[in-house]
Design a protein around this motif. Structure first.
Motif, PDB file in Angstrom:
ATOM      1  N   MET A   1      -1.397  -5.316   8.172  1.00 43.66           N
ATOM      2  CA  MET A   1      -0.019  -5.337   8.231  1.00 43.66           C
ATOM      3  C   MET A   1       0.250  -3.706   8.917  1.00 43.66           C
ATOM      4  O   MET A   1      -0.257  -2.679   8.618  1.00 43.66           O
ATOM      5  N   GLY A   2       0.979  -3.990  10.175  1.00 44.59           N
ATOM      6  CA  GLY A   2       1.327  -2.568  10.889  1.00 44.59           C
ATOM      7  C   GLY A   2       1.951  -2.887  11.927  1.00 44.59           C
ATOM      8  O   GLY A   2       2.477  -4.099  12.414  1.00 44.59           O
ATOM      9  N   PHE A   3       2.011  -1.981  13.108  1.00 44.68           N
ATOM     10  CA  PHE A   3       2.611  -2.282  14.172  1.00 44.68           C
ATOM     11  C   PHE A   3       2.177  -1.799  15.259  1.00 44.68           C
ATOM     12  O   PHE A   3       2.396  -1.895  16.634  1.00 44.68           O
ATOM     13  N   ALA A   4       0.616  -1.719  15.397  1.00 44.13           N
ATOM     14  CA  ALA A   4      -0.339  -1.688  16.417  1.00 44.13           C
ATOM     15  C   ALA A   4      -0.417  -3.091  16.980  1.00 44.13           C
ATOM     16  O   ALA A   4      -0.088  -4.075  16.519  1.00 44.13           O
ATOM     17  N   GLU A   5      -1.354  -3.020  18.144  1.00 46.62           N
ATOM     18  CA  GLU A   5      -1.589  -4.283  18.982  1.00 46.62           C
ATOM     19  C   GLU A   5      -2.351  -5.195  18.058  1.00 46.62           C
ATOM     20  O   GLU A   5      -3.465  -4.933  17.401  1.00 46.62           O
ATOM     21  N   GLY A   6      -1.750  -6.342  17.950  1.00 46.03           N
ATOM     22  CA  GLY A   6      -2.471  -7.293  17.043  1.00 46.03           C
ATOM     23  C   GLY A   6      -2.270  -7.410  15.532  1.00 46.03           C
ATOM     24  O   GLY A   6      -2.446  -8.241  14.768  1.00 46.03           O
ATOM     25  N   ALA A   7      -1.269  -6.187  15.043  1.00 43.11           N
ATOM     26  CA  ALA A   7      -0.934  -6.421  13.942  1.00 43.11           C
ATOM     27  C   ALA A   7       0.319  -7.193  13.570  1.00 43.11           C
ATOM     28  O   ALA A   7       1.134  -7.918  14.522  1.00 43.11           O
ATOM     29  N   TRP A   8       0.811  -7.374  12.224  1.00 42.47           N
ATOM     30  CA  TRP A   8       1.650  -8.550  12.057  1.00 42.47           C
ATOM     31  C   TRP A   8       3.118  -7.846  11.503  1.00 42.47           C
ATOM     32  O   TRP A   8       3.793  -8.600  11.297  1.00 42.47           O
ATOM     33  N   GLY A   9       3.069  -6.606  11.495  1.00 44.79           N
ATOM     34  CA  GLY A   9       4.612  -5.881  11.210  1.00 44.79           C
ATOM     35  C   GLY A   9       5.658  -6.313  11.847  1.00 44.79           C
ATOM     36  O   GLY A   9       6.636  -6.415  11.133  1.00 44.79           O
ATOM     37  N   MET A  10       5.663  -6.276  13.064  1.00 46.16           N
ATOM     38  CA  MET A  10       6.773  -6.742  13.964  1.00 46.16           C
ATOM     39  C   MET A  10       7.146  -8.158  13.708  1.00 46.16           C
ATOM     40  O   MET A  10       8.245  -8.439  13.624  1.00 46.16           O
ATOM     41  N   ASP A  11       6.182  -8.931  13.800  1.00 44.13           N
ATOM     42  CA  ASP A  11       6.495 -10.378  13.436  1.00 44.13           C
ATOM     43  C   ASP A  11       7.024 -10.532  12.196  1.00 44.13           C
ATOM     44  O   ASP A  11       8.086 -11.373  11.960  1.00 44.13           O
TER      45      ASP A  11
END
Length: 231
Positions: free
Chosen positions: A1-11
């Motif tokens: 969970m986060g906003f780096a590439e491949g993370a799901w935070g933005m989704d």
């Protein structure tokens, strides 16, 4: 969970936006249905009163999930039949956000109708009778006396209905809408970390609920200015 590439935070944040959009749309539609139903319940026509009573009784008695299914598959069946008239074949899906918001709106409208009706009944009959004795027209009586005071009494109940609508928005995921709950399910299945995603969804729902509660309390406090409360 986060906003780096491949993370799901933005989704997850985008899904939260979809949840808010559906909930706000359904709540606004419910306000319209609720006002119309409340007005009909005070009508001098027995048919309108019976219609309003039937609406609130039926919609509060049917499970919300069933209403969503009826709206979605019923609308899709109508669209498929219309498409067949113009040569289209197969199943035509109804817009998920539109049908979901309408379904939530119809259900919440039944609850909002009772809130508005109770707020009107809480008004002082003496003020209304005095306005009528003065010769005030009905539209002016509604705008100057009934509406401002009924709004004041309705805010707490409307706040409770909003919390209900917010939770009902999660049910629309059953017809394919990727809102917060559905996105959490997708993330949990893809990463095999269900606790992380469902906990994040719970935190986001609680954040929306907390901010909403603060806003409704502020609105209630402003509406009750100049009103003496019993201690």
């Amino acid at each position: 969970m986060g906003f780096a590439e491949g993370a799901w935070g933005m989704d997850m944040l985008k899904a939260t936006g979809v949840t808010l959009c559906v909930a706000l749309s359904g709540f606004a539609a419910g306000a319209v249905f609720g006002c119309l139903s409340a007005a009909a319940s005070f009508s001098s026509l027995r048919a309108l009163r019976a219609l309003a009573d039937g609406y609130t009784t039926i919609l509060r008695g049917i499970p919300d999930l069933l209403v969503i299914y009826l709206f979605y598959f019923g609308s899709s069946a109508v669209l498929s039949q219309l498409g067949a008239l113009f040569g289209s074949e197969g199943f035509i899906s109804a817009p998920v956000i539109l049908t979901g918001a309408l379904a939530i709106g119809v259900v919440s409208g039944a609850y909002q109708a009772e809130v508005y009706r109770g707020a009107v009944l809480a008004l002082s009959k003496g003020e209304i009778e005095a306005a009528r004795a003065y010769g005030m027209p009905n539209h002016l009586l509604f705008r100057r006396i009934i509406l401002p005071q009924a709004t004041r009494f309705a805010i707490p109940g409307v706040g409770n209905v909003w919390q209900l609508v917010l939770k009902e928005s999660a049910l629309i995921s059953v017809v394919g809408l990727i809102e917060l709950m559905r996105q959490a399910q997708i993330g949990a299945g893809s990463t095999r970390k269900p606790f992380t995603f469902f906990l994040t969804a719970a935190v986001l729902y609680l954040l929306i609920s907390f901010v909403s509660g603060v806003l409704f309390r502020i609105a209630e406090k402003r509406a009750m200015r100049g009103i003496r409360r019993a201690v």
